[in-house]
Design a protein around this motif. Structure first.
Motif, short mmCIF file in Angstrom:
data_model
loop_
_atom_site.label_atom_id
_atom_site.label_comp_id
_atom_site.label_asym_id
_atom_site.label_seq_id
_atom_site.Cartn_x
_atom_site.Cartn_y
_atom_site.Cartn_z
N LEU A 1 0.87 -1.24 -0.03
CA LEU A 1 -0.06 -0.01 -0.13
C LEU A 1 0.85 1.33 -0.07
N ALA A 2 2.09 1.21 0.18
CA ALA A 2 3.04 2.32 0.36
C ALA A 2 3.49 3.06 -1.04
N LYS A 3 3.32 4.26 -1.08
CA LYS A 3 3.50 4.96 -2.20
C LYS A 3 4.56 6.16 -2.02
N GLY A 4 5.73 5.70 -2.66
CA GLY A 4 6.88 6.68 -2.50
C GLY A 4 7.98 6.07 -3.12
N VAL A 5 9.21 6.61 -2.96
CA VAL A 5 10.62 6.15 -3.78
C VAL A 5 11.46 6.36 -2.46
N GLU A 6 12.37 5.35 -2.03
CA GLU A 6 13.07 5.40 -0.97
C GLU A 6 14.17 5.96 -1.19
N GLY B 1 2.33 15.53 14.61
CA GLY B 1 3.81 14.70 14.37
C GLY B 1 4.19 13.94 13.22
N GLN B 2 3.33 13.64 12.17
CA GLN B 2 3.42 12.86 11.08
C GLN B 2 3.68 13.93 9.93
N VAL B 3 4.84 13.53 9.15
CA VAL B 3 5.12 14.24 7.84
C VAL B 3 4.56 13.58 6.87
N ALA B 4 4.10 14.43 5.85
CA ALA B 4 3.53 14.00 4.57
C ALA B 4 4.33 13.46 3.71
N GLU B 5 4.03 12.29 3.29
CA GLU B 5 4.78 11.34 2.16
C GLU B 5 5.64 12.20 1.30
N GLY B 6 4.90 13.20 0.50
CA GLY B 6 5.63 13.83 -0.19
C GLY B 6 6.71 14.82 0.21
N VAL B 7 6.72 15.17 1.32
CA VAL B 7 7.95 15.83 2.01
C VAL B 7 9.20 15.20 1.75
N MET B 8 9.03 13.79 1.75
CA MET B 8 10.33 12.89 1.65
C MET B 8 10.63 12.50 0.30
N GLY C 1 3.29 6.85 -10.47
CA GLY C 1 2.10 7.91 -10.07
C GLY C 1 1.76 8.09 -8.64
N GLY C 2 1.76 6.89 -7.92
CA GLY C 2 1.45 6.84 -6.59
C GLY C 2 2.39 7.70 -5.78
N ARG D 1 11.52 1.80 -6.03
CA ARG D 1 10.34 1.77 -5.70
C ARG D 1 9.93 0.80 -4.85
N MET D 2 8.90 0.91 -3.95
CA MET D 2 8.52 0.01 -2.97
C MET D 2 8.45 -1.37 -3.35
N SER D 3 7.88 -1.86 -4.72
CA SER D 3 7.84 -3.28 -4.93
C SER D 3 9.65 -3.58 -4.98
N GLU D 4 10.15 -2.94 -5.65
CA GLU D 4 11.86 -3.12 -5.49
C GLU D 4 12.39 -3.43 -4.07
#
Length: 338
Positions: A108-113, A282-289, A191-192, A119-122
């Motif tokens: 369910l995670a959306k991001g690039v490490e 206290g949560q940082v939005a995913e887009g910030v990282m 896209g995610g 990518r998350m599947s990787e």
């Protein structure tokens, strides 16, 4: 791999993990959630609610929870990874030996490490020792509160192994949640991840008092950035015209339920990153990282992503949102599709 998945584990009890557990429960699956805090697990198990993340939502009787990951994953036929993208590696490393060998892994995670630019599947494939193409990726317009309320919604299940995607599709389809399958994992994951960054920009624009024309411009040019990056990495261009692309982008950029949009709006109103984070519990939005990791990925490939670059400089280099906007408008003129 079972074609009929009945026992599902959801590792993570945040808002989206809880909403997806409800989707699975309403589809008739037996769901066990793992929550880091025992108080959250107890709330789900004994009162069928997650008041910490989705207050007011009643979970089905066939959804339970534990704070013991070994108990949560026992006999699971599918394991859903529902933790933030930048903490996925550390969490999954600790869970790796608990995963049933035949279980379908769902992300369910959306991001690039950050750092690896994977990518998350990787990331999942690397840690578990499988081909990342075996992971089923859930993406699309996934505003958790609306889905948990039973409002009609569609999503995409992306996997190179179509049979795995179909198995998860059967497991989560219900009267309000319509999942489509797709084999373009690269495009769906990009896209995610990218839409979170563009949502930061539309939030900042709203915080600056700007209107619909500006929002439409950022969404459309943001979509162009996503598509350019996807093309470079071999994604199907049609993916960005679908639920994983424009669908997720519009929902995340326009809804007050979007954490990335509301986080960006606070920055646009002049709050610091720390103030916006405090206001978000206290949560940082995913887009910030993700703006930093996606920017680095784009630079490594020679792909121009000016909005993503602007978001990185606002969030991590102290650039004022007004200055970033002026610089975007002042860029050299070009053909729309160049």
């Amino acid at each position: 791999m079972r074609a009929d998945v009945q026992r599902v584990t959801v590792l993570g009890a945040g808002s989206w993990g809880t909403a997806f557990a409800k989707v699975l429960g309403d589809a008739g699956r037996d769901v066990t959630m793992w929550a880091r805090r025992e108080a959250v697990a107890e709330d789900i198990r004994d009162r069928h609610t997650n008041s910490a993340y989705l207050p007011g939502v009643t979970l089905p009787e066939n959804v339970t929870a534990t704070s013991d990951p070994a108990e949560a994953t026992k006999n699971a036929e599918a394991v859903v990874l529902a933790v933030p993208s930048q903490s996925l590696r550390a969490n999954l490393t600790s869970w790796r030996d608990l995963l049933p060998p035949e279980a379908i892994l769902v992300s369910l995670a959306k991001g690039v490490e950050l750092g690896t630019l994977k990518r998350m599947s990787e990331v999942i494939g690397e840690i578990v020792g499988i081909d990342g193409g075996e992971v089923v990726v859930v993406t699309g317009p996934n505003l958790a509160k609306e889905i948990a309320a039973g409002q009609p919604s569609a999503s995409v299940l992306a996997c190179a192994d179509h049979e795995r995607a179909v198995a998860v599709q059967r497991a989560c389809a219900n009267s309000y949640f319509r999942p489509y399958t797709n084999t373009d994992v690269v495009g769906c994951e990009l896209g995610g991840a990218c839409k979170n960054v563009i949502a930061l920009s539309t939030g900042m624009a709203a915080g600056l008092g700007l209107g619909t024309n500006t929002m439409a411009t950022l969404i459309t040019r943001g979509l162009a950035e996503m598509a350019r990056l996807g093309a470079k990495l071999g994604a199907d261009p049609l993916t960005f015209a679908g639920l994983a692309g424009v669908g997720d982008l519009v929902a995340t950029c326009s809804s007050p339920l979007s954490r990335n949009r509301t986080f960006g709006e606070r920055l646009g109103r002049g709050e610091t990153l720390e103030q916006a984070q405090a206001a978000a519990g206290g949560q940082v939005a995913e887009g910030v990282m993700s703006c930093s990791s996606i920017r680095a990925l784009a630079q490594s490939l020679g792909v121009d992503m000016p909005i993503t670059d602007a978001m990185h400089r606002v969030c991590h280099e102290g650039v004022d949102p007004r200055q970033a906007g002026a610089e975007l408008l002042g860029r050299s003129r070009k053909h729309e599709w160049s």
